[in-house]
Design a protein around this motif. Structure first.
Motif, short mmCIF file in Angstrom:
data_model
loop_
_atom_site.label_atom_id
_atom_site.label_comp_id
_atom_site.label_asym_id
_atom_site.label_seq_id
_atom_site.Cartn_x
_atom_site.Cartn_y
_atom_site.Cartn_z
N ALA A 6 0.83 -1.21 0.03
CA ALA A 6 -0.04 -0.06 0.00
C ALA A 6 0.87 1.21 0.13
O ALA A 6 0.56 2.38 -0.38
CB ALA A 6 -0.79 -0.09 1.18
N PHE A 7 1.94 1.21 0.72
CA PHE A 7 2.90 2.47 0.60
C PHE A 7 3.64 2.76 -0.51
O PHE A 7 3.41 3.78 -1.00
CB PHE A 7 3.91 2.01 1.86
CG PHE A 7 4.95 3.06 1.68
CD1 PHE A 7 4.83 4.45 2.25
CD2 PHE A 7 6.37 2.96 1.11
CE1 PHE A 7 5.75 5.40 2.15
CE2 PHE A 7 7.35 3.81 1.21
CZ PHE A 7 7.19 5.02 1.79
N HIS A 9 2.38 2.41 -3.36
CA HIS A 9 1.43 2.69 -4.03
C HIS A 9 0.66 4.13 -3.85
O HIS A 9 -0.24 4.41 -4.28
CB HIS A 9 0.00 1.70 -4.49
CG HIS A 9 0.52 0.65 -5.27
ND1 HIS A 9 1.20 -0.48 -4.97
CD2 HIS A 9 0.29 0.32 -6.78
CE1 HIS A 9 1.48 -1.38 -5.92
NE2 HIS A 9 1.05 -0.94 -7.05
N SER A 10 1.13 4.57 -2.57
CA SER A 10 0.95 5.72 -1.92
C SER A 10 1.18 7.00 -2.70
O SER A 10 2.33 6.95 -3.39
CB SER A 10 1.11 5.78 -0.55
OG SER A 10 2.56 6.02 -0.22
N GLU A 11 0.67 8.14 -2.29
CA GLU A 11 0.90 9.43 -2.92
C GLU A 11 1.97 9.68 -2.15
O GLU A 11 3.12 10.53 -2.80
CB GLU A 11 -0.14 10.47 -2.21
CG GLU A 11 0.05 11.81 -2.90
CD GLU A 11 0.32 11.94 -4.42
OE1 GLU A 11 0.80 13.26 -4.89
OE2 GLU A 11 -0.34 11.23 -5.07
N THR A 12 2.48 9.40 -0.85
CA THR A 12 3.53 9.73 -0.09
C THR A 12 4.89 9.03 -1.00
O THR A 12 5.79 9.94 -1.23
CB THR A 12 3.59 9.19 1.20
OG1 THR A 12 2.50 9.81 1.96
CG2 THR A 12 5.03 9.53 2.14
N PHE A 13 4.80 7.86 -1.29
CA PHE A 13 5.91 7.37 -2.06
C PHE A 13 6.08 7.93 -3.14
O PHE A 13 7.16 8.24 -3.72
CB PHE A 13 5.64 5.86 -1.99
CG PHE A 13 6.82 5.15 -2.85
CD1 PHE A 13 8.10 4.77 -2.33
CD2 PHE A 13 6.68 4.58 -4.18
CE1 PHE A 13 9.25 4.17 -2.85
CE2 PHE A 13 7.63 3.95 -4.70
CZ PHE A 13 9.13 3.64 -4.10
N GLN A 58 1.61 15.90 7.40
CA GLN A 58 0.88 14.65 7.69
C GLN A 58 1.11 14.58 9.14
O GLN A 58 0.25 13.93 10.00
CB GLN A 58 1.23 13.37 6.90
CG GLN A 58 0.92 13.47 5.46
CD GLN A 58 1.72 12.38 4.77
OE1 GLN A 58 2.11 11.24 5.41
NE2 GLN A 58 1.71 12.45 3.58
#
Length: 235
Positions: A6-7, A9-13, A58
């Motif tokens: 999930a990370f 594919h996250s916006e943060t990564f 965040q």
């Protein structure tokens, strides 16, 4: 495992990947020109700025409620990058080196902040324009502007002459060079039954071609046995 997937594919990564890419754009130019802060330094500065910006966004927000001032951490990036930039600025004689690299680190930090905030358009435009400035302006400086720009260097000149002619040599140097930084006279004994002395000058030269100007002037110096000249580094 699902958390890791999930990370990635996250916006943060995605924002961190963009920060790494933007840092690469500027860092590769500095690396290829053999500067003290190169590819890895610029990538890490850009990613670090992005991480601090992400933490500001965040780390202090709970739902729709801001628990702390989110600008506090991001604001310290500007202060922190000053210490890194100061480390790449070097003083060699009367010349200062590394200011452009320090400035590139500074703009890289701001690009990292933009990437961390998700402002990809600002980050990309800044990276591209910064790269063009570093590449094109260097060609302009070395090509056209160098013909009209005064440069400054510090040189050491050692003159071997007979003691009787020292006064004439000293007068010549005082007339020809106005920025004498240091002067030293050493009597070194006799040679061919004549007392010999060595004069040492540290001189600041300002000209479009300072070394060539110095050589031309020294051609007019008479009453000497030997003369050496070298540019002083780190004086």
């Amino acid at each position: 495992m699902n958390v890791m997937i999930a990370f990635f594919h996250s916006e943060t990564f995605i924002r961190l990947l963009f920060a790494m890419a933007f840092g690469f754009i500027i860092g590769i130019e500095r690396e290829l020109t053999n500067k003290s802060a190169g590819l890895r330094t610029h990538i890490l500065v850009c990613m670090g700025s992005a991480v601090y910006t992400l933490l500001s966004i965040q780390g202090f927000v709970s739902g729709d409620h801001i628990t702390r001032d989110p600008a506090r951490i991001a604001a310290q990036i500007v202060t922190g990058i000053g210490f890194i930039g100061g480390g790449v600025v070097l003083r060699h004689g009367v010349s200062i080196y590394g200011l452009t690299t320090a400035a590139s680190l500074w703009i890289t930090a701001s690009i990292g902040m933009a990437a961390g905030a998700g402002k990809y358009d600002i980050a990309f435009a800044s990276s591209l324009l910064s790269f063009l400035v570093l590449v094109l302006m260097r060609s302009l400086e070395r090509g056209i502007l160098s013909k009209f720009t005064l440069k400054s260097i510090r040189v050491e000149i050692n003159v071997l002459c007979t003691t009787d002619t020292c006064e004439l040599v000293q007068s010549w140097f005082n007339d020809e060079f106005k920025d004498i930084f240091e002067y030293k006279l050493n009597k070194i004994g006799k040679e061919n039954n004549e007392s010999m002395s060595q004069l040492r000058y540290i001189i600041d030269i300002y000209d479009r071609d300072p070394l060539n100007k110095t050589y031309k002037k020294l051609k007019g110096l008479d009453n000497i046995e030997e003369i050496t000249i070298k540019q002083v580094i780190g004086e």
